[in-house]
Design a protein around this motif. Structure first.
Motif, PDB file in Angstrom:
ATOM      1  N   VAL A 120      57.675   7.340  52.028  1.00 31.76           N
ATOM      2  CA  VAL A 120      58.514   6.261  51.251  1.00 31.76           C
ATOM      3  C   VAL A 120      57.412   4.928  51.395  1.00 31.76           C
ATOM      4  O   VAL A 120      57.275   4.234  50.284  1.00 31.76           O
ATOM      5  CB  VAL A 120      59.819   5.621  52.222  1.00 31.76           C
ATOM      6  CG1 VAL A 120      60.321   4.337  51.507  1.00 31.76           C
ATOM      7  CG2 VAL A 120      60.919   6.909  51.995  1.00 31.76           C
ATOM      8  N   GLU A 154      66.961   7.546  48.141  1.00 38.02           N
ATOM      9  CA  GLU A 154      67.952   6.230  48.566  1.00 38.02           C
ATOM     10  C   GLU A 154      66.949   5.115  49.369  1.00 38.02           C
ATOM     11  O   GLU A 154      67.644   4.089  49.286  1.00 38.02           O
ATOM     12  CB  GLU A 154      69.086   6.717  49.195  1.00 38.02           C
ATOM     13  CG  GLU A 154      68.718   7.215  50.669  1.00 38.02           C
ATOM     14  CD  GLU A 154      68.262   8.621  50.939  1.00 38.02           C
ATOM     15  OE1 GLU A 154      68.114   9.209  49.577  1.00 38.02           O
ATOM     16  OE2 GLU A 154      68.102   9.272  51.485  1.00 38.02           O
ATOM     17  N   GLU A 155      66.256   5.325  50.190  1.00 40.18           N
ATOM     18  CA  GLU A 155      65.584   4.234  50.818  1.00 40.18           C
ATOM     19  C   GLU A 155      64.643   3.299  49.953  1.00 40.18           C
ATOM     20  O   GLU A 155      64.430   2.344  49.899  1.00 40.18           O
ATOM     21  CB  GLU A 155      64.646   5.156  51.903  1.00 40.18           C
ATOM     22  CG  GLU A 155      65.271   5.880  53.024  1.00 40.18           C
ATOM     23  CD  GLU A 155      64.571   6.493  54.154  1.00 40.18           C
ATOM     24  OE1 GLU A 155      63.379   6.214  54.334  1.00 40.18           O
ATOM     25  OE2 GLU A 155      65.324   7.373  54.727  1.00 40.18           O
ATOM     26  N   GLY A 160      65.029  -0.359  49.173  1.00 34.58           N
ATOM     27  CA  GLY A 160      64.056  -1.088  49.686  1.00 34.58           C
ATOM     28  C   GLY A 160      63.722  -2.068  48.799  1.00 34.58           C
ATOM     29  O   GLY A 160      63.714  -3.257  48.547  1.00 34.58           O
ATOM     30  N   LYS A 199      69.571   7.741  60.184  1.00 37.54           N
ATOM     31  CA  LYS A 199      68.814   7.801  59.040  1.00 37.54           C
ATOM     32  C   LYS A 199      69.037   6.525  58.366  1.00 37.54           C
ATOM     33  O   LYS A 199      70.151   6.090  58.259  1.00 37.54           O
ATOM     34  CB  LYS A 199      69.242   9.215  58.272  1.00 37.54           C
ATOM     35  CG  LYS A 199      68.998   8.890  56.835  1.00 37.54           C
ATOM     36  CD  LYS A 199      67.625   9.559  56.483  1.00 37.54           C
ATOM     37  CE  LYS A 199      67.414   9.760  54.925  1.00 37.54           C
ATOM     38  NZ  LYS A 199      67.259   8.485  54.245  1.00 37.54           N
ATOM     39  N   ALA A 200      68.068   5.819  58.015  1.00 35.68           N
ATOM     40  CA  ALA A 200      68.218   4.821  56.963  1.00 35.68           C
ATOM     41  C   ALA A 200      69.169   5.061  55.769  1.00 35.68           C
ATOM     42  O   ALA A 200      69.126   5.783  55.326  1.00 35.68           O
ATOM     43  CB  ALA A 200      66.669   4.322  56.516  1.00 35.68           C
ATOM     44  N   ILE A 201      69.917   3.811  55.583  1.00 37.72           N
ATOM     45  CA  ILE A 201      70.587   3.769  54.478  1.00 37.72           C
ATOM     46  C   ILE A 201      71.911   4.458  54.592  1.00 37.72           C
ATOM     47  O   ILE A 201      73.045   4.153  54.420  1.00 37.72           O
ATOM     48  CB  ILE A 201      70.206   3.987  53.044  1.00 37.72           C
ATOM     49  CG1 ILE A 201      68.539   3.578  53.061  1.00 37.72           C
ATOM     50  CG2 ILE A 201      70.966   3.793  51.944  1.00 37.72           C
ATOM     51  CD1 ILE A 201      68.654   1.868  53.014  1.00 37.72           C
ATOM     52  N   ALA A 231      73.804   3.645  60.607  1.00 42.49           N
ATOM     53  CA  ALA A 231      73.143   2.661  59.924  1.00 42.49           C
ATOM     54  C   ALA A 231      73.902   1.331  59.655  1.00 42.49           C
ATOM     55  O   ALA A 231      73.279   0.097  59.573  1.00 42.49           O
ATOM     56  CB  ALA A 231      72.822   3.210  58.381  1.00 42.49           C
TER      57      ALA A 231
END
Ligand code: KIV
Ligand code: ZN
Length: 511
Positions: free
Chosen positions: A211, A242-243, A247, A285-287, A292
């Motif tokens: 990412v 999705e990250e 972002g 996990k991010a998002i 989250a």
């Protein structure tokens, strides 16, 4: 001012190269439709020359999608390009992605070609593809381990032959952000053309930088990002789209670029891929991870209650995590249920709704609040069951002695024929799985078994994922049920059924 960053989703191609992941035809189609709903610009639907299965699904996806471009992958080979042309010719926006490796290690050991031969192959095949496609994307595979002067030569050659999208794959996840960004900057400066060329980033996550590298590419002029949902893919996976999307959204002040994604569809898309790939999303996990948007520390909770922005840089709603969705319950009727299906974006015919309503009532009998996540699981699980070759018709368990359990399993196939067998085992699951093995007369190796709950609470539905190995091939299965033994049985039967399908197609029984 915000520029548009195109999102190129390769979940169905690079994502499916995840060890142990193999989507069925129906799953691929469902995923492609959901990706269109999420709003991706291009879907890399497969590699048509690689197998008849891939060809058929690229063809079906091409016919099914109306807004999203459908792309097929091709090596620098005329037969590969022909296969992409045939598979995508009915797409509204057909696209091709032609690639050849360019790094010294690939040239010497894999391709056994000289640099001049690679340049000729690029010219010949990009030109050939350009006869059929308005937009040809070219990738120099292993670009980040290719010497920069030769990489520039390859890209210039592809652009001269008609490529208008240049993708720079960090095939082995080797690059780091400043280095990767610099490749884009250099290409912008060095490539001579009067065409509008789009530069695209394609990163792998071997060093956990996919990412970050993609964001660095954007800062250096990339206008397209390739990746997969939840970052699934070969080895450590691909860029998690999705990250990147969030972002760009959350830090628009900094990146000044935006995607056209419908962000509220993010969580549903992630859940769907996780379910079909049989890969749980890590909680942190991010998002899209379960944690989250959770706050554990008292200080954080206090801050969020006073103003969510104290510790939340985005709202759960933004990505479709609805904490306050209005749950349905035992007393909810057809009208409320159908309204819920509509609100969640499902278009289901009357017969389908009738069946789902019955199943919803079953859940509501056992569970006080039927949440949106239960409904998504119900629909995605039902899709599985409808497609399943075999349904679990009955399951009976008995404690024998000395820690042994005995299981009787009854399966029903699509034609209504029943199959029954029984077995003992050192636990409930082992005995069920032994009985299923006896029905199919195959004893696979169980590679993975995970169990999770669809929602919180003691009354939650259980979701089981299994992975089996038969003769070196991996098959996955999912089972969702209130009863975890039933869920376990359904998951194992589905994996077995996928193996049966594979043998049938190898034997030419089915097309
Ligand atoms: O990672 C890679 O190099 C690829 C190419 C086929 C673009 O996936
Ligand atoms: Zn890749």
């Amino acid at each position: 001012m915000s520029h548009h960053i195109q999102i190129f989703d390769t979940t169905l191609r690079d994502g499916e190269q995840t060890p142990g992941v193999s989507f069925s035809f129906d799953e691929r189609l469902t995923i492609a439709k959901q990706l269109e709903k999420w709003g991706v610009d291009i879907i890399e639907a497969g590699f048509p020359a690689s197998s008849p299965g891939s060809f058929k699904s690229v063809e079906a996806i091409s016919k099914a999608l109306t807004k999203t471009a459908v792309c097929g992958l091709a090596r620098c080979k005329k037969s590969d390009i022909d296969a992409v042309y045939e598979a995508t010719k009915e797409a509204q926006l057909p696209r091709i992605h032609v690639f050849i490796a360019t790094s010294p290690i690939h040239l010497e050991h894999k391709l056994k070609m000289t640099e001049d031969e690679v340049l000729s192959a690029i010219t010949e095949n990009v030109r050939y593809a350009k006869q059929y496609f308005d937009v040809v994307q070219f990738s120099p595979e292993d670009a980040t381990r290719t010497l920069l002067p030769f990489l520039i030569q390859c890209v210039q050659t592809a652009v001269d032959a008609g490529a208008t999208v240049i993708n720079i794959p960090d095939t082995v996840g080797y690059s780091y952000p400043t280095e990767y960004g610099n490749i884009f900057k250099t290409l912008h400066e060095e490539i001579q053309t009067d065409q509008d060329v789009i530069y695209s980033a394609h990163c792998h996550d071997d060093l956990g930088l996919a990412v970050a590298n993609s964001m660095a590419a954007i800062q250096n002029g990339a206008k397209r990002i390739e990746g997969t949902i939840n970052g699934i893919g070969e080895r450590a996976g691909n860029t998690a789209l999705e990250e990147v999307a969030l972002g760009l959204y959350v830090r628009n002040d900094y990146y000044q670029n935006q995607t056209k994604l419908n962000l509220a569809e993010t969580k549903v898309t992630s859940d769907l891929i996780s379910r079909y790939a049989g890969i749980r999303v890590p909680r942190n996990k991010a998002i899209v991870g379960q944690n989250a948007f959770s706050h554990e520390s008292g200080i954080h909770q206090d801050g969020v209650l006073k103003n969510p922005e104290t510790y939340e840089i985005m709202t759960p709603n933004l990505v479709g995590v609805k904490k306050n969705d209005l749950p349905l319950g035992k007393l909810s009727g057809k009208h409320a249920f159908n309204e819920k299906l509509k609100a969640l974006g499902y278009e289901i015919d009357d017969e389908g709704k009738k069946q789902l309503f019955k199943q919803f009532k079953d859940i509501a009998d056992k569970k006080k609040h039927v949440t949106d996540r239960d409904i998504h699981a119900l629909i995605q699980g039902t899709n599985h069951e409808q497609r399943a070759l075999y349904q679990v018709d009955a399951l009976q368990l008995q404690f024998v002695s000395n820690g042994l359990q005995s299981a009787v399993v009854v399966l029903k196939d699509k034609a209504g024929k029943t199959y029954q067998d029984s077995s003992i085992g050192t636990g409930s699951i082992v005995s069920i799985y032994n009985a299923v093995d006896r029905i199919f007369d195959v004893s696979p190796e169980l590679l993975d078994y995970t169990i999770d709950s669809v929602t919180e609470g003691l009354d939650a539905q259980g979701e089981v994922h299994v992975q089996i190995n038969v003769g070196g091939q991996t098959f996955t299965g999912i089972g969702i049920d209130h009863d975890i033994l039933y869920a376990s049985c359904k998951a194992y039967v589905e994996a077995h059924a996928k193996y049966q399908l594979e043998i049938q197609s190898e034997e030419g029984v089915t097309s």
